[in-house]
Design an enzyme around this catalytic site. Structure first.
Site, PDB file in Angstrom:
ATOM      1  CG  HIS A 140      45.932 -17.064  36.885  1.00 50.77           C
ATOM      2  ND1 HIS A 140      45.665 -17.134  35.538  1.00 50.77           N
ATOM      3  CD2 HIS A 140      45.200 -16.020  37.361  1.00 50.77           C
ATOM      4  CE1 HIS A 140      44.804 -16.177  35.214  1.00 50.77           C
ATOM      5  NE2 HIS A 140      44.512 -15.493  36.300  1.00 50.77           N
ATOM      6  CG  HIS A 164      44.780 -10.338  37.990  1.00 48.40           C
ATOM      7  ND1 HIS A 164      45.937 -11.064  37.830  1.00 48.40           N
ATOM      8  CD2 HIS A 164      43.754 -11.177  37.685  1.00 48.40           C
ATOM      9  CE1 HIS A 164      45.632 -12.292  37.438  1.00 48.40           C
ATOM     10  NE2 HIS A 164      44.321 -12.391  37.341  1.00 48.40           N
ATOM     11  CD  GLU A 168      37.516 -12.216  41.235  1.00 47.19           C
ATOM     12  OE1 GLU A 168      37.224 -13.299  40.728  1.00 47.19           O
ATOM     13  OE2 GLU A 168      37.758 -11.192  40.572  1.00 47.19           O
ATOM     14  CG  ASP A 169      40.434 -15.194  43.823  1.00 47.03           C
ATOM     15  OD1 ASP A 169      39.203 -15.189  43.874  1.00 47.03           O
ATOM     16  OD2 ASP A 169      41.074 -15.312  42.766  1.00 47.03           O
ATOM     17  CG  ASP A 231      42.478 -12.820  34.279  1.00 50.62           C
ATOM     18  OD1 ASP A 231      43.074 -13.844  34.641  1.00 50.62           O
ATOM     19  OD2 ASP A 231      41.338 -12.511  34.675  1.00 50.62           O
TER      20      ASP A 231
END
Length: 825
Positions: A140, A164, A168-169, A231
C-alpha cells in the site's frame, strides 16, 4: 482507434469491474471516522478488523539513520518479508525499482537516498503486517509513493508517502520520524495521520476533526493533501475486498470530500479517477447502465472521433499551426451527472465525444478557435473562454461545441502545454520545475480559500457546521460577475446579489437593502448569471435577515449571516427566557429574586451547560421547559401541576396520548423517536424530508411545536442549524411495532420512476413491490414529452435498508432510466 488518456476532470474511458487490482485497501479500523488519515501518534489498531488484517508486532530498536542506505533492495525485502511467497517478494522489489526509475526519470537531479532510507525503515516497521488479500501490507505505501512519483513530486514528498502510515499503524512516533528524516517529512506524515486517541461523540465529529486537522497542515505544506489524495486513490482502486457497507461509506466520502478537493486544487486527472471509482460503489446499477450504454456507442464514437482527428490534423498542417490532437469519450460519472441534471439519454450528452488540441502558444489557441468555427458550425452559448477568465482552480482552456456532418455534436478543448499540465496535475504541476520549497504565487491563489476557511472555522464550534461549510467551498465556482467599475467577482453557481455584496465587504452585505443587475432593480434572491453587472444598495442600520440563508450559496455570505444572527438571536433568547421563567414563577407564586447566580449555574450544569446565560438562552429558544427549570431551582414547587415523570423520555410521553392525537400532531412513526434528557417536549418528523428509520437525523427545537426531526441530508437542515442552541440530540428508539400487531413500524415514502413507455411496465413494478412484502398506498403516472413516462409510487417502508433494496430492484427492470426518492410527500 485508441482513445487518449483523460486530460481533464471529465475525461477518459472507464475500466470494467474485472480490471480492478486484487489488493486490500488501507482504511480505518473503526466506524468512528471514515478514512481521513490525519494526526497524533495513535493507539494500536485492533487485529483482525473487517477492513485489514494487520498483525501488530513490537519492533526492535531501529538502527541509526546512517545505516538506512541499503546496498541490495532484494536482500532487505526478503529479510523483512519473511513468510511471504517468492512471488510477493519479487512483486514488492519490482514495484520499488519501478518507483526509483519513475523518480529518476521525472526528477533526475533529486537525491534518491532519502527514498531508499524511508523504504528500508518502512519495511522494518510494517514487518509481518498483511492485507486481507494475503499480500504484504507494505504494497500500500509503495503504491501511494508510485502515484506521487507519477505526479512528479519531490523526494521529500515520496519519502513521506512511504511513511504515511508509520505513526498511525506502528509504534513509531512523529519525533522519531523527524530525527531520522527531518522536520518536513515529519510534518507531512503527521498531517495525514488520523486522530485516534481522542474520543469523539460520533462519527461525524471524528470525520470533521480529521479533515480540519488535514487542512490546517495543508495550509503550511500542500504536500499533505496531495499525499492524502494519493492514499485515497489507491484505497479506492482496491476497495473490492471490503463489506458493502464500508464500500458505500468510503465511496460516498470520496465523492463528497476528496474528489471535489482534487478539483479545487486543479488535479483533474486524479479527480476523474476518484469519481468513477466511487460511482461504481455508490450506485452500482446506474454505473452498469451508463457503462453499457456508453459501450454501445463507443465503436461508432471512436470511428467518428478518428475521422475528426484526421481532418483536424490536416487543417493544422495546412494553416501551419503547431499542435497535437487527442480525443476522448467523457467519463462515466460526468455522464451520469448530466443524465440526472438534464433528464436526457446518453446519446444527447453534447460533450460525450471530445477533441483536445494542445498548441504551442496562446495566439495559436485563438487562431485555431477561429479556424474551427470556419470549418464546423458552433453551437450558440457553448463557447467558453477560460484562458482570459480562468476558473478559480486556475484551469485554462478554450471550449467550443461544434456540429459535424449528420448533426453529430462534439466538444473541442484548446490549450497550451503549460495549461494542459496544470489541468491534469493542478497544484502538483509545478513540482517538476521548482527549485525551492516556497509555494508559488499561483499555488497561493489556489490555497487562499483554505486559509479563509481555516479563519472561519475558529468561529465554528460545531463539527457539522464546519463540514457543511467545507462542502459548499469545495464545489466549483462558476459564475463570473462584475462591479459597475469592471472588477470581476467570482461566485458559486446560482449565487444571489447577497453573495455578491458579502464578497465585496461584510458591512456591505449586512446593510444590503436592494440590488440592480444590468441596470434593473431585481429581488435579492435573483440568481446571477455570467456577465451580470451588479450594483448593491445599502442602508445604515439595516440588518441581515434569516431568510437570506435560504438562497445564499457562498460560504462567506452564509458564515457572516450566521455569525450576525447567532450574536443577536442569543441576546433576544436570553430576554425571552427571563420572561418565560418569570411568567411561570408568578403562576406558582414564586419569587425569582430569592435565587442567586450560583443557583442558576447549578441548574445549568445539570443540563450540561456552563452559565446562567446559556440556561436562559435554552429556555428562550424553547430547548428547555421553564417549568422544568423552575422545579430544579425550587424542588417540588411545580409538582402539583406536573404529570408523573415518565422514564422513557418523549417516547413515553407520546405513548400516553390517544392514537388520534398522535396522528394529528406527529403523523405515523413518532413513537420511534427519542430525545435525550427531556420529558415534556413534543417530537415529530419534519414534513420537508420525512426521515425514516436508519437515516442519520438531527433535532431542531421549534417555537411552540416541539422538536422537529430532520434527515441530516435534508436541504433545509443547513438553513436551520445556524442557531446551534436550538439543536438537540435525537435518535431512533429500538424497532417498534404497529399498535396491537406484531408488524414492524412502517413509514410512507414517495418514489418517482422515470422509464420508457411500454406495455406491462406498471405490472412489473407492482409485482416487484408486492413480492417484497411492501404495501403500495398510491400510484400515479404522467407521460413525458420525450416519449418516456414518470410513475409516482407512495409505498410503506420499514427502514433505509428496505428502501434501498426496493430501489435497486426497480432499477433492474428493463427500460428504467432513473429511480429517485421524493423527500416531501
Amino acid at each position: 482507434m485508441a482513445i487518449a488518456p483523460p486530460a481533464s476532470s471529465q475525461a477518459g474511458p472507464q475500466p470494467k469491474p474485472h480490471d480492478e487490482p486484487k489488493s486490500q485497501p488501507d482504511v480505518e479500523h473503526t466506524d468512528t471516522g471514515i478514512e481521513l488519515e490525519t494526526a497524533l501518534p495513535v493507539a494500536e489498531p485492533p487485529v483482525g478488523s473487517d477492513t485489514t488484517s494487520r498483525v501488530k508486532k513490537k519492533k526492535p530498536a531501529v538502527p541509526d539513520s546512517s545505516a538506512l542506505v541499503i546496498a541490495g533492495v532484494e536482500e532487505s525485502s526478503a529479510t523483512h518479508l519473511a513468510g511471504s511467497s517468492a512471488k510477493d517478494i519479487h512483486a514488492v522489489d519490482a514495484k520499488f525499482h519501478r518507483l526509483l526509475e519513475t523518480v529518476h526519470e521525472n526528477r533526475p537531479a533529486d537525491d534518491l537516498e532519502i527514498i531508499r532510507g524511508a523504504w528500508a525503515f518502512c519495511l522494518q516497521q510494517h514487518e509481518g503486517q498483511k492485507r486481507a488479500s494475503g499480500e504484504p501490507y507494505i504494497i500500500h505505501p509503495l503504491e501511494v509513493a508510485q502515484v506521487l512519483a507519477e505526479l512528479k513530486m519531490d523526494s521529500t514528498a515520496i519519502a513521506a508517502g512511504l511513511l504515511h502510515d508509520a505513526v498511525e499503524d506502528t509504534d513509531v512516533t512523529s519525533a522519531e520520524i523527524a530525527k531520522r528524516f527531518g522536520d518536513q517529512v515529519a510534518h507531512i506524515v503527521e498531517g495525514v495521520t488520523k486522530l485516534e486517541k481522542i474520543k469523539f461523540a460520533n462519527r461525524e465529529d471524528h470525520q470533521a476533526e480529521n479533515i480540519r486537522k488535514m487542512l490546517l497542515a495543508m495550509v503550511t505544506d500542500v504536500r499533505v493533501v496531495i499525499i492524502k489524495l494519493a492514499d485515497r486513490l489507491h484505497n479506492m482502486r482496491t476497495l473490492e475486498h471490503l463489506k458493502p457497507e464500508k464500500q458505500q461509506k468510503i465511496a460516498r466520502e470520496t465523492l463528497d470530500i476528496y474528489a471535489p478537493l482534487a478539483h479545487r486544487l486543479g488535479m483533474g486527472k486524479l479527480r476523474g479517477e476518484l469519481e468513477d471509482l466511487a460511482f461504481r460503489y455508490t450506485d452500482p446499477y446506474a454505473y452498469e447502465q451508463v457503462s453499457t450504454e456508453v459501450d454501445a456507442l463507443r465503436g461508432a464514437g471512436e470511428e467518428f472521433l478518428q475521422k475528426i482527428v484526421t481532418q483536424l490534423e490536416a487543417k493544422l498542417k495546412e494553416f501551419k499551426i503547431q499542435g497535437r490532437v487527442e480525443s476522448r469519450i467523457k467519463r462515466l460519472y460526468s455522464i451520469q451527472q448530466k443524465l440526472v441534471d438534464q433528464k436526457i439519454p446518453v446519446d444527447q450528452v453534447y460533450d460525450l465525444l471530445a477533441i483536445r488540441v494542445i498548441c504551442n502558444s496562446v495566439q495559436d489557441c485563438y487562431a485555431l478557435l477561429g479556424l474551427l468555427h470556419s470549418i464546423w458550425r458552433p453551437v450558440p452559448g457553448r463557447i467558453k473562454d477560460f484562458i482570459a477568465m480562468p476558473r478559480p482552480n486556475l484551469y485554462q482552456s478554450l471550449h467550443t461545441t461544434l456540429i459535424a456532418e449528420g448533426g453529430h455534436q462534439f466538444e473541442v478543448q484548446i490549450r497550451t502545454e503549460d495549461m494542459h499540465r496544470v489541468a491534469e496535475e493542478g497544484i502538483a504541476a509545478h513540482w517538476k520545475y521548482k527549485a525551492s520549497d516556497n509555494v508559488s504565487a499561483k499555488d497561493e491563489q489556489r490555497l487562499a480559500w483554505v486559509r479563509q476557511l481555516m479563519e472561519w472555522q475558529r468561529e465554528m464550534t460545531d463539527p457539522n457546521e464546519f463540514m457543511s461549510t467545507l462542502k459548499i467551498d469545495l464545489y466549483p465556482e462558476e459564475v463570473y460577475t462584475f462591479t459597475p467599475k469592471g472588477k470581476v467577482v467570482v461566485l458559486p453557481k446560482d449565487a444571489s446579489p447577497i453573495d455578491f455584496a458579502y464578497t465585496i465587504h461584510t458591512e456591505v452585505g449586512n446593510t444590503t437593502v436592494g440590488a440592480k443587475v444590468n441596470g434593473r432593480i431585481v429581488p435579492l434572491r435573483t440568481k446571477l448569471r455570467n456577465g451580470d453587472i451588479v450594483e448593491i444598495t445599502t442602508q445604515a442600520g439595516h440588518a441581515p435577515s434569516r431568510d437570506w440563508l435560504s438562497f445564499t450559496k457562498s460560504s462567506r455570505a452564509r458564515n457572516k449571516i450566521k455569525h450576525w444572527l447567532n450574536e443577536h438571536q442569543r441576546e433576544r433568547a436570553i430576554e425571552i427566557g427571563k420572561k418565560l421563567l418569570d411568567r411561570e414563577a408568578r403562576k406558582y407564586k414564586l419569587s425569582l429574586g430569592r435565587f442567586h447566580e450560583a443557583d442558576y449555574d447549578k441548574v445549568a450544569s445539570e443540563y450540561g451547560l456552563g452559565t446562567q446565560a446559556e440556561l436562559l438562552a435554552g429556555v428562550g429558544f424553547g430547548k428547555f421547559s421553564a417549568r422544568q427549570v423552575l422545579n430544579k431551582l425550587e424542588p417540588g414547587s411545580t409538582m402539583s401541576a406536573e404529570p408523573a415523570a415518565p422514564e422513557g423520555g418523549v417516547g413515553n410521553t407520546v405513548g400516553q396520548m390517544s392514537e388520534a392525537v398522535k396522528r394529528v400532531f406527529f403523523g405515523k412513526g413518532s413513537d420511534s423517536l427519542q430525545v435525550e434528557g427531556q420529558d415534556d417536549l413534543l417530537v415529530y418528523r419534519a414534513r420537508c424530508c420525512n426521515p425514516i428509520r436508519g437515516e442519520e437525523i438531527v433535532g431542531y427545537v421549534t417555537r411552540g411545536k416541539g422538536v422537529a426531526v430532520h434527515a441530516r441530508s435534508c436541504p433545509n437542515v443547513q438553513n436551520l442549524l445556524y442557531e446551534s442552541d436550538r439543536r438537540i440530540q435525537v435518535e431512533w428508539s429500538p424497532s417498534p411495532t404497529e399498535p396491537g400487531t406484531n408488524k414492524a413500524q412502517t413509514y410512507p415514502v414517495k418514489l418517482t420512476v422515470l422509464c420508457d413507455d411500454r406495455a406491462g411496465m406498471l405490472k412489473e413494478f407492482t409485482a416487484i413491490i408486492s413480492d417484497d412484502g411492501t404495501n403500495i398506498r398510491s400510484v400515479d403516472t404522467k407521460p413525458m414529452p420525450d416519449g418516456q413516462v414518470m410513475v409516482d409510487f407512495v409505498v410503506e417502508t420499514v427502514d433505509v435498508r428496505h428502501l434501498n433494496k426496493l430501489v435497486q430492484n426497480l432499477r433492474k427492470v428493463p427500460g428504467v432510466r432513473d429511480v429517485q426518492r421524493v423527500q416531501k410527500i
